[in-house]
Design a protein around this motif. Structure first.
Motif, PDB file in Angstrom:
ATOM      1  N   LEU A 155       0.850  -1.178   0.000  1.00  0.00           N
ATOM      2  CA  LEU A 155       0.000   0.000   0.000  1.00  0.00           C
ATOM      3  C   LEU A 155       0.889   1.233   0.000  1.00  0.00           C
ATOM      4  CD1 LEU A 155      -2.619  -1.095   2.696  1.00  0.00           C
ATOM      5  CD2 LEU A 155      -2.900  -1.142   0.206  1.00  0.00           C
ATOM      6  N   LYS A 156       0.881   1.971  -1.100  1.00  0.00           N
ATOM      7  CA  LYS A 156       1.747   3.141  -1.241  1.00  0.00           C
ATOM      8  C   LYS A 156       1.495   4.133  -0.108  1.00  0.00           C
ATOM      9  CE  LYS A 156       4.682   5.679  -3.735  1.00  0.00           C
ATOM     10  NZ  LYS A 156       6.058   5.252  -4.002  1.00  0.00           N
ATOM     11  N   SER A 157       2.582   4.541   0.560  1.00  0.00           N
ATOM     12  CA  SER A 157       2.495   5.485   1.679  1.00  0.00           C
ATOM     13  C   SER A 157       1.467   5.025   2.703  1.00  0.00           C
ATOM     14  CB  SER A 157       2.157   6.896   1.174  1.00  0.00           C
ATOM     15  OG  SER A 157       3.139   7.352   0.285  1.00  0.00           O
ATOM     16  N   SER A 158       1.510   3.768   3.046  1.00  0.00           N
ATOM     17  CA  SER A 158       0.495   3.185   3.922  1.00  0.00           C
ATOM     18  C   SER A 158       0.528   3.829   5.298  1.00  0.00           C
ATOM     19  CB  SER A 158       0.704   1.676   4.056  1.00  0.00           C
ATOM     20  OG  SER A 158       1.957   1.410   4.660  1.00  0.00           O
ATOM     21  N   GLN A 159      -0.649   3.965   5.900  1.00  0.00           N
ATOM     22  CA  GLN A 159      -0.787   4.485   7.248  1.00  0.00           C
ATOM     23  C   GLN A 159      -0.731   3.335   8.241  1.00  0.00           C
ATOM     24  OE1 GLN A 159      -1.296   7.710   8.245  1.00  0.00           O
ATOM     25  NE2 GLN A 159      -1.388   8.649   6.223  1.00  0.00           N
ATOM     26  N   GLY A 160      -0.546   3.682   9.502  1.00  0.00           N
ATOM     27  CA  GLY A 160      -0.659   2.681  10.539  1.00  0.00           C
ATOM     28  C   GLY A 160       0.658   2.277  11.154  1.00  0.00           C
ATOM     29  N   PHE A 161       0.594   1.274  12.008  1.00  0.00           N
ATOM     30  CA  PHE A 161       1.748   0.820  12.778  1.00  0.00           C
ATOM     31  C   PHE A 161       2.515  -0.233  11.992  1.00  0.00           C
ATOM     32  CE2 PHE A 161       3.919  -0.786  16.595  1.00  0.00           C
ATOM     33  CZ  PHE A 161       4.231   0.420  17.201  1.00  0.00           C
ATOM     34  N   PRO A 162       3.858  -0.245  12.066  1.00  0.00           N
ATOM     35  CA  PRO A 162       4.653  -1.087  11.168  1.00  0.00           C
ATOM     36  C   PRO A 162       4.828  -2.530  11.656  1.00  0.00           C
ATOM     37  CG  PRO A 162       6.128   0.226  12.504  1.00  0.00           C
ATOM     38  CD  PRO A 162       4.724   0.646  12.874  1.00  0.00           C
ATOM     39  N   TRP A 163       3.737  -3.233  11.815  1.00  0.00           N
ATOM     40  CA  TRP A 163       3.823  -4.592  12.353  1.00  0.00           C
ATOM     41  C   TRP A 163       4.649  -5.516  11.457  1.00  0.00           C
ATOM     42  CZ3 TRP A 163       2.701  -4.483  17.125  1.00  0.00           C
ATOM     43  CH2 TRP A 163       1.650  -3.696  17.624  1.00  0.00           C
ATOM     44  N   GLN A 164       4.387  -5.488  10.159  1.00  0.00           N
ATOM     45  CA  GLN A 164       5.120  -6.388   9.267  1.00  0.00           C
ATOM     46  C   GLN A 164       6.606  -6.042   9.220  1.00  0.00           C
ATOM     47  OE1 GLN A 164       3.281  -7.594   5.497  1.00  0.00           O
ATOM     48  NE2 GLN A 164       1.482  -6.378   6.050  1.00  0.00           N
ATOM     49  N   SER A 165       6.925  -4.751   9.245  1.00  0.00           N
ATOM     50  CA  SER A 165       8.332  -4.332   9.209  1.00  0.00           C
ATOM     51  C   SER A 165       9.080  -4.796  10.452  1.00  0.00           C
ATOM     52  CB  SER A 165       8.429  -2.811   9.083  1.00  0.00           C
ATOM     53  OG  SER A 165       7.808  -2.353   7.914  1.00  0.00           O
ATOM     54  N   ILE A 181      -2.456  16.273  15.971  1.00  0.00           N
ATOM     55  CA  ILE A 181      -3.389  15.264  16.461  1.00  0.00           C
ATOM     56  C   ILE A 181      -3.310  14.037  15.574  1.00  0.00           C
ATOM     57  CG2 ILE A 181      -5.805  14.813  16.979  1.00  0.00           C
ATOM     58  CD1 ILE A 181      -6.103  17.898  17.130  1.00  0.00           C
ATOM     59  N   ALA A 182      -3.281  14.264  14.276  1.00  0.00           N
ATOM     60  CA  ALA A 182      -3.200  13.137  13.347  1.00  0.00           C
ATOM     61  C   ALA A 182      -1.913  12.351  13.555  1.00  0.00           C
ATOM     62  CB  ALA A 182      -3.280  13.638  11.908  1.00  0.00           C
ATOM     63  N   GLU A 183      -0.807  13.057  13.831  1.00  0.00           N
ATOM     64  CA  GLU A 183       0.447  12.362  14.097  1.00  0.00           C
ATOM     65  C   GLU A 183       0.298  11.417  15.282  1.00  0.00           C
ATOM     66  OE1 GLU A 183       3.337  15.319  14.787  1.00  0.00           O
ATOM     67  OE2 GLU A 183       3.719  15.723  12.668  1.00  0.00           O
ATOM     68  N   ALA A 184      -0.385  11.913  16.317  1.00  0.00           N
ATOM     69  CA  ALA A 184      -0.526  11.107  17.517  1.00  0.00           C
ATOM     70  C   ALA A 184      -1.375   9.871  17.270  1.00  0.00           C
ATOM     71  CB  ALA A 184      -1.146  11.952  18.632  1.00  0.00           C
ATOM     72  N   VAL A 185      -2.526  10.053  16.655  1.00  0.00           N
ATOM     73  CA  VAL A 185      -3.445   8.918  16.535  1.00  0.00           C
ATOM     74  C   VAL A 185      -2.948   7.887  15.541  1.00  0.00           C
ATOM     75  CG1 VAL A 185      -5.443  10.253  17.272  1.00  0.00           C
ATOM     76  CG2 VAL A 185      -4.916  10.113  14.846  1.00  0.00           C
ATOM     77  N   THR A 186      -2.207   8.297  14.513  1.00  0.00           N
ATOM     78  CA  THR A 186      -1.718   7.285  13.579  1.00  0.00           C
ATOM     79  C   THR A 186      -0.638   6.424  14.203  1.00  0.00           C
ATOM     80  OG1 THR A 186      -0.165   8.885  12.645  1.00  0.00           O
ATOM     81  CG2 THR A 186      -2.247   8.596  11.499  1.00  0.00           C
ATOM     82  N   LEU A 187       0.000   6.915  15.270  1.00  0.00           N
ATOM     83  CA  LEU A 187       1.010   6.113  15.951  1.00  0.00           C
ATOM     84  C   LEU A 187       0.400   5.158  16.966  1.00  0.00           C
ATOM     85  CD1 LEU A 187       3.798   8.757  16.578  1.00  0.00           C
ATOM     86  CD2 LEU A 187       3.766   6.938  14.881  1.00  0.00           C
ATOM     87  N   SER A 188      -0.869   5.327  17.273  1.00  0.00           N
ATOM     88  CA  SER A 188      -1.496   4.465  18.259  1.00  0.00           C
ATOM     89  C   SER A 188      -2.080   3.242  17.582  1.00  0.00           C
ATOM     90  CB  SER A 188      -2.622   5.221  18.985  1.00  0.00           C
ATOM     91  OG  SER A 188      -3.268   4.358  19.890  1.00  0.00           O
ATOM     92  N   PRO A 189      -1.660   2.048  17.956  1.00  0.00           N
ATOM     93  CA  PRO A 189      -2.096   0.848  17.248  1.00  0.00           C
ATOM     94  C   PRO A 189      -3.562   0.521  17.440  1.00  0.00           C
ATOM     95  CG  PRO A 189      -0.640   0.288  19.088  1.00  0.00           C
ATOM     96  CD  PRO A 189      -0.661   1.767  18.991  1.00  0.00           C
ATOM     97  N   GLN A 190      -4.249   1.160  18.413  1.00  0.00           N
ATOM     98  CA  GLN A 190      -5.625   0.795  18.686  1.00  0.00           C
ATOM     99  C   GLN A 190      -6.615   1.875  18.289  1.00  0.00           C
ATOM    100  OE1 GLN A 190      -6.032  -0.614  22.680  1.00  0.00           O
ATOM    101  NE2 GLN A 190      -4.443  -2.158  22.457  1.00  0.00           N
ATOM    102  N   VAL A 191      -6.173   2.921  17.622  1.00  0.00           N
ATOM    103  CA  VAL A 191      -7.091   3.969  17.179  1.00  0.00           C
ATOM    104  C   VAL A 191      -7.535   3.663  15.761  1.00  0.00           C
ATOM    105  CG1 VAL A 191      -7.365   6.424  16.695  1.00  0.00           C
ATOM    106  CG2 VAL A 191      -6.060   5.686  18.685  1.00  0.00           C
ATOM    107  N   PRO A 192      -8.836   3.446  15.520  1.00  0.00           N
ATOM    108  CA  PRO A 192      -9.307   3.063  14.182  1.00  0.00           C
ATOM    109  C   PRO A 192      -9.229   4.204  13.180  1.00  0.00           C
ATOM    110  CG  PRO A 192     -11.164   3.373  15.668  1.00  0.00           C
ATOM    111  CD  PRO A 192      -9.928   3.490  16.513  1.00  0.00           C
ATOM    112  N   GLY A 193      -9.224   3.828  11.901  1.00  0.00           N
ATOM    113  CA  GLY A 193      -9.113   4.798  10.825  1.00  0.00           C
ATOM    114  C   GLY A 193     -10.143   5.910  10.852  1.00  0.00           C
ATOM    115  N   PRO A 194     -11.441   5.623  11.096  1.00  0.00           N
ATOM    116  CA  PRO A 194     -12.436   6.709  11.109  1.00  0.00           C
ATOM    117  C   PRO A 194     -12.112   7.803  12.117  1.00  0.00           C
ATOM    118  CG  PRO A 194     -13.516   4.581  10.970  1.00  0.00           C
ATOM    119  CD  PRO A 194     -12.064   4.302  11.207  1.00  0.00           C
ATOM    120  N   ILE A 195     -11.570   7.430  13.273  1.00  0.00           N
ATOM    121  CA  ILE A 195     -11.208   8.443  14.261  1.00  0.00           C
ATOM    122  C   ILE A 195     -10.033   9.270  13.764  1.00  0.00           C
ATOM    123  CG2 ILE A 195     -10.312   8.807  16.590  1.00  0.00           C
ATOM    124  CD1 ILE A 195     -11.944   6.476  17.528  1.00  0.00           C
ATOM    125  N   GLN A 196      -9.072   8.609  13.084  1.00  0.00           N
ATOM    126  CA  GLN A 196      -7.952   9.350  12.511  1.00  0.00           C
ATOM    127  C   GLN A 196      -8.462  10.410  11.534  1.00  0.00           C
ATOM    128  OE1 GLN A 196      -4.980   6.775  10.872  1.00  0.00           O
ATOM    129  NE2 GLN A 196      -5.103   5.321  12.558  1.00  0.00           N
TER     130      GLN A 196
END
Length: 607
Positions: free
Chosen positions: A34-44, A92-107
């Motif tokens: 996923l180009k420029s994917s959002q979220g936490f880097p679990w696979q990495s 705010i967006a920086e913070a929530v995208t780093l949180s593994p339990q915050v869903p996309g709609p809230i972001q």
């Protein structure tokens, strides 16, 4: 000492630094496709642990690229930190995208809240509410999902940029600049780096981000901000800076204070709307691109020159998204006060995992108890690789016949000399945004029309020409003023003015402004890749070929053998050199050589 460096959000990824050396570095988008994917880097995270040969219990420290005081700003910074940020949800967006339990709609909601000045206080409270449990959430999630129980440290965004660049540049003493759209409240910092430590000299808050204004112009011109800024750089060479004075009413460099200044008083959507309304009803896109490019170049060079004169240290290290702008980097290199320039290969936020790990390492007693050893990053092949059996499986699954040439490099050179497009897939994935031979599409640089027809085949819309890979020991035939930037040019991060010979003989890689962005290939870095170019030079007398990333438009660079085979077939390329195997797309190339013009080749049995 095993330090796991991580960064989430856009361009997230992970890195493993073992005893002060990078063992592995992977970008999340390459794995999840996923180009420029959002979220936490679990696979990495899983990938770098595998590549480093360690288990979750062997991680000593997790270093997260976020501000040490990220949850509540330091009191001395708090008033300015709030007052200079009207109407933005970026932090705010920086913070929530780093949180593994915050869903996309809230972001997405948090981003939207930043559009209204009246919602700023509400958004700020929401930001604090979300980030207060952020560190504990990350620790808990790492333990539950991966079994990592190591302590978690946080490293400031710009400190991570600086540490990652300094610890891989090879200079014991340097003036370090970070510059991007923003992170942890700032868009830029200046450091004096010496003996393994960095001293912050100056900082500019995100409100005054010239990088953001470059992104605003990208958006206004119909491209995706934080993704397509490179297109603006290429487009700028086709225009005239007719709107520079207008742009300076919004963003400029103040020579009195030595800082960037946001004269427009807005950020993000309000700033974009304000700038769009100020533009003439009719303007040429290339002129607007030229205007922001010239303004950026002049502002950054004035900034760098001012601080280099102050520090007296002429070795300059650059990191941050703005330094993905290769023309800006050339201008910095050409400054009379600058003796050498090094741009971190992963200068964007994709490099923050490496930077966080080095920032944590610099704090460790192990690092402080030994004299600092300035080491260069000799290559960027730090990602996953696959074996011959996996490559063969991917080829056979798609019914692609392949041969195993006795001299693959010579055969690929023959194909290139004959006019074939060759995709090369070999070894480990590159770290950073550039494909540097292991995940590259290669072509001869003599066809000036290739920028049009090959980009169409790859479904790309580009204004920059393709970049060349050039034999380092004869690069002086091609480029002017290499001195002091030869090392950083290994990673395709800077442009140079081309010689007349280069312009005449290899026009496919020369931009309309007479520059090119080369990868200089030495004898040690990638021997198989270099042998292709050496064979090609013997056949043609030319020391450069086209090297463009092996991917389709809006897709990440290919990672696995399956990615490579799918991309090869979708783009309808001529040949795929995969490990020791060579697959071709038609019988003529298999049996007669490239397009019938060169027929010399030697193969073993078909595999």
């Amino acid at each position: 000492m095993n330090i796991l460096g991580i960064t989430g959000g856009t361009l997230g990824g992970a890195a493993l630094v073992t005893d002060g050396r990078i063992a592995a570095a992977v970008h999340e988008e390459r794995l999840n496709r996923l180009k420029s994917s959002q979220g936490f880097p679990w696979q990495s995270i899983r990938a770098v642990l595998d590549l480093g040969g360690i288990g979750p219990g062997e991680v000593d420290v997790v270093a997260h690229a976020a501000r040490r005081t990220f949850l509540i700003p330091e009191p001395r910074e708090f008033d300015g930190w709030l007052s200079e940020r009207p109407g933005t949800g970026r932090h705010i967006a920086e913070a929530v995208t780093l949180s593994p339990q915050v869903p996309g709609p809230i972001q997405r909601l948090m981003f939207l809240m930043g559009k209204s000045d009246t919602l700023w206080n509400t958004a700020q409270m929401a930001r604090i509410a979300v980030t207060l449990p952020n560190r504990s959430r990350i620790r808990r999630a790492l333990q539950e999902r991966l079994g990592i129980t190591a302590p978690l440290e946080t490293i400031d965004h710009h400190d991570a940029h600086a540490f990652g660049a300094y610890f891989t540049a090879g200079h014991p003493e340097a003036t370090v600049f970070t510059l991007d759209g923003g992170g942890d409240g700032f868009c830029s910092k200046v450091y004096l780096a010496r003996g393994g430590r960095i001293q912050r000299l100056d900082a500019t808050t995100t409100f005054h981000s010239i990088g953001n204004y470059y992104a605003y112009v990208t958006k206004i011109l119909g491209y995706k901000a934080q993704l397509h800024e490179g297109k603006i750089t290429g487009l700028a060479a086709h225009g005239e800076p007719r709107h520079r004075a207008l742009l300076q009413r919004f963003i400029d460099f103040d020579t009195r204070t030595g800082r960037f200044v946001n004269r427009g008083g807005r950020m993000l959507w309000p700033a974009i709307d304000q700038l769009r309304a100020a533009l003439p009803s009719r303007y040429r896109p290339e002129d607007l691109a030229a205007s922001i490019q010239e303004l950026l170049e002049d502002a950054v060079t004035a900034y760098v020159s001012r601080w280099v004169r102050r520090t007296g240290v002429p070795h300059v290290i650059l990191s941050g998204g703005v330094f993905a702008n290769v023309k800006v980097n050339q201008r910095v290199h050409e400054l009379p006060d600058v003796e050498s320039v090094t741009i971190h290969p992963a200068m964007t936020d994709a490099g923050l995992g490496v930077g966080a790990a080095f920032g944590s390492y610099a704090r460790r007693p192990e690092a402080r108890s030994h004299p600092f050893e300035a080491t260069r990053l000799e290559h960027v092949y730090l990602g996953p690789s696959w074996g011959e059996s996996e490559m063969l499986t991917a080829l056979r699954r798609e019914g692609l016949p392949a041969v195993r040439p006795e001299n693959l490099e010579a055969r690929v050179a023959e194909l290139l000399a004959g006019g074939s497009i060759v995709a090369r897939y070999d070894g480990a994935m590159e770290y950073g945004p550039r494909a540097l031979g292991n995940r590259s599409i290669l072509y001869q640089a003599t066809d000036a029309s290739v920028n049009d027809w090959l980009n169409k085949r790859l479904h790309r819309t580009e204004f920059m020409p393709f970049a060349p890979v050039t034999l380092a020991d004869s690069a002086g035939r091609c480029y002017r003023h290499l001195e002091g930037a030869e090392y950083t040019a290994r990673f395709m991060t800077i442009t140079f003015d081309c010689t007349e010979w280069m312009r005449r003989e290899m026009p496919a890689v020369v931009h309309v402004d007479g520059t090119a962005r080369p990868q200089l290939l030495d004898r040690q870095t990638n021997s198989s890749y270099r042998r292709i170019l050496e064979h090609y030079e013997r056949l043609t007398g030319l020391n450069s070929i086209v090297n463009t990333s092996f991917n389709m438009h809006e897709e990440p660079i290919v990672c696995s053998p399956e990615d490579a085979v799918r991309g090869f077939m979708e783009a309808k390329l001529d040949c795929l050199a995969m490990g020791p195997f060579l697959a071709t797309s038609n019988d003529d190339l298999r049996h007669q050589g490239a397009r019938g013009r060169i027929a010399r080749h030697s193969t073993r049995d078909r595999v």
